[in-house]
Write an enzyme that holds these catalytic residues in place. Structure first.
Site, PDB file in Angstrom:
ATOM      1  NE  ARG A  22      -4.408  -2.244   0.345  1.00  0.00           N
ATOM      2  CZ  ARG A  22      -4.878  -1.718   0.857  1.00  0.00           C
ATOM      3  NH1 ARG A  22      -5.436  -1.454   1.873  1.00  0.00           N
ATOM      4  NH2 ARG A  22      -6.073  -3.096   1.107  1.00  0.00           N
ATOM      5  NE  ARG A  26      -8.217   4.628   2.980  1.00  0.00           N
ATOM      6  CZ  ARG A  26      -8.442   3.362   3.446  1.00  0.00           C
ATOM      7  NH1 ARG A  26      -9.212   4.575   3.952  1.00  0.00           N
ATOM      8  NH2 ARG A  26      -8.293   2.792   4.279  1.00  0.00           N
ATOM      9  NE  ARG A  35     -10.458   6.318  -4.082  1.00  0.00           N
ATOM     10  CZ  ARG A  35     -11.564   6.127  -4.850  1.00  0.00           C
ATOM     11  NH1 ARG A  35     -12.416   6.834  -5.313  1.00  0.00           N
ATOM     12  NH2 ARG A  35     -12.713   5.887  -3.738  1.00  0.00           N
ATOM     13  CG  ASP A  72      -8.864  -3.908  -4.078  1.00  0.00           C
ATOM     14  OD1 ASP A  72      -8.466  -3.308  -3.374  1.00  0.00           O
ATOM     15  OD2 ASP A  72      -9.611  -4.914  -4.146  1.00  0.00           O
ATOM     16  CE1 TYR A 148     -12.666  -7.973   1.511  1.00  0.00           C
ATOM     17  CE2 TYR A 148     -11.096  -9.583   1.109  1.00  0.00           C
ATOM     18  CZ  TYR A 148     -11.114  -8.480   1.902  1.00  0.00           C
ATOM     19  OH  TYR A 148     -10.984  -8.445   2.484  1.00  0.00           O
TER      20      TYR A 148
END
Ligand code: 1CP
Length: 343
Positions: A22, A26, A35, A72, A148
């Site tokens: 990552r 963020r 973003r 992702d 998921y």
């Protein structure tokens, strides 16, 4: 030759290579700005010029040794026809598969077209990235992606996913095999497009019971490793079976990965004593130590570098950078890793 590929080819390196999971995310204000240009995270990942920019963003500040293509692991369920969206504050939301018959809605028909922008971004990044830096391609491992798909969202226990796997073993194996096929093709094409190293993220491997570890984690991963190697024998593959403790050994010997990403829970001394010498070790600073920084981080980086000295090693975190990380701590970390090797 760039440092990661050099390590995997068995050569000595002049410094411990470092990249961070990552590394574009963020914690970087410039990522937040980029973003904000796309409301939908799936579109953000599948727009080549944006994914290219996101991948290269951290290189404006830092001297990482490798880039990881910005995407992702949930792009594969999206490309198989499942509804996937990312909701701020809640994380990923998927149309949950709760019955074996729900699997019929999945199809590989549109997959090549849906994921094509990822290959375009890989080619663009490779052409802009300095040649001394490697480009890492990635995918989720079948178990973690299935978690998921079967849970519909994130979870601490993935109990719905596990219940499905226990209750409907045939349908579950069918899902794993669909993911093995889709993921193998996807990774082969990432290498065709310019990815030089592959990482397989099995972030929820820790939730698999011991008796199922081989059939849910090791076997599907070995199938992907074999398919990718059949087409690209020289491409190094790093596996990340997060949180599996001593089963790291079974994972490494059973899957055929060239490198293994260690989480922050696994004692480094155990890894050094138990994992084969020829496997490249990656990791494993606790991401929270990067948040705090200072003397604590300095001590821990030095401790890890001293312990791992003499073994092929890529410095990384035990999991992804968290959003509250001060960006200047990343710079300090890179300096510490660089200096550590010179001692
Ligand atoms: O709004 C935003 O900006 C979304 C935040 C975000 C980001 C930056 C998500 C949603 N995904 C990503 C990028 C991402 N995801 C990368 C980029 C390359 C990098 O710099 O490392 C990678 C490799 C991933 C892989 C990924 N996605 C994993 C495996 C690694 C891990 O963290 O365990 C997993 C589990 C996901 C699912 C996912 N995607 C996004 C979130 C918030 C999550 C995790 C949700 C959860 O905790 O279950």
């Amino acid at each position: 030759m760039a440092l990661l590929t050099k390590i995997f080819s068995g050569q000595k390196v002049e410094k411990t290579p470092c990249w961070l999971m990552r590394q574009s995310g963020r914690y970087l204000p410039e990522y937040m700005e980029l973003r904000s240009k796309a409301s939908n995270f799936v579109d953000f990942c599948l727009t080549p010029h944006i994914a290219t920019e996101a991948t290269l963003l951290p290189f404006q500040r830092y001297d990482f040794d490798a880039a990881i293509i910005f995407s992702d692991i949930l792009i594969i369920p999206h490309a198989l026809g499942q509804d996937v969206s990312f909701i701020t504050g809640k994380g990923p939301q998927l149309s949950r598969l709760s019955q074996p018959s729900d699997l019929q809605a999945l199809t590989t028909k549109k997959l090549p077209d849906v994921v094509a922008p990822v290959f375009e971004a890989i080619a663009a990044v490779r052409s802009r990235l300095p040649h001394e830096k490697d480009l890492i391609g990635f995918a989720g491992s079948p178990w973690t992606v299935a978690c998921y798909m079967l849970e519909g969202q994130t979870s601490k226990t993935f109990s719905n996913a596990k219940t499905f796997a226990f209750k409907y073993p045939e349908a579950f194996q069918e899902l794993l095999q669909l993911l093995v096929q889709a993921t193998s093709d996807y990774l082969i094409q990432q290498v065709d497009a310019g990815a030089q190293v592959i990482q397989l993220f099995d972030s929820w491997a820790s939730s698999v019971p011991e008796a199922q570890f081989d059939s849910w984690v090791v076997h599907p991963t070995r199938q992907i490793v074999s398919s990718v190697k059949a087409r690209h024998p020289g491409v190094p593959i790093i596996g990340f079976p997060r949180g599996v403790g001593p089963l790291y050994l079974e994972y490494v010997s059973g899957t055929g990965v060239d490198g293994v990403s260690l989480d922050s829970f696994l004692p480094l001394k155990w890894a050094l004593e138990n994992l084969p010498n020829n496997v490249v070790l990656q990791g494993a600073l606790d991401p929270q130590i990067l948040v705090v920084g200072g003397a604590l981080m300095e001590q821990e980086v030095k401790r890890q570098l001293a312990l791992v000295a003499g073994r092929p090693h890529i410095f990384n975190l035990g999991h992804g950078i968290v959003p509250e990380t001060p960006p200047e701590h990343v710079e300090t970390l890179l300096d510490l890793v660089k200096a550590g090797h010179e001692q």
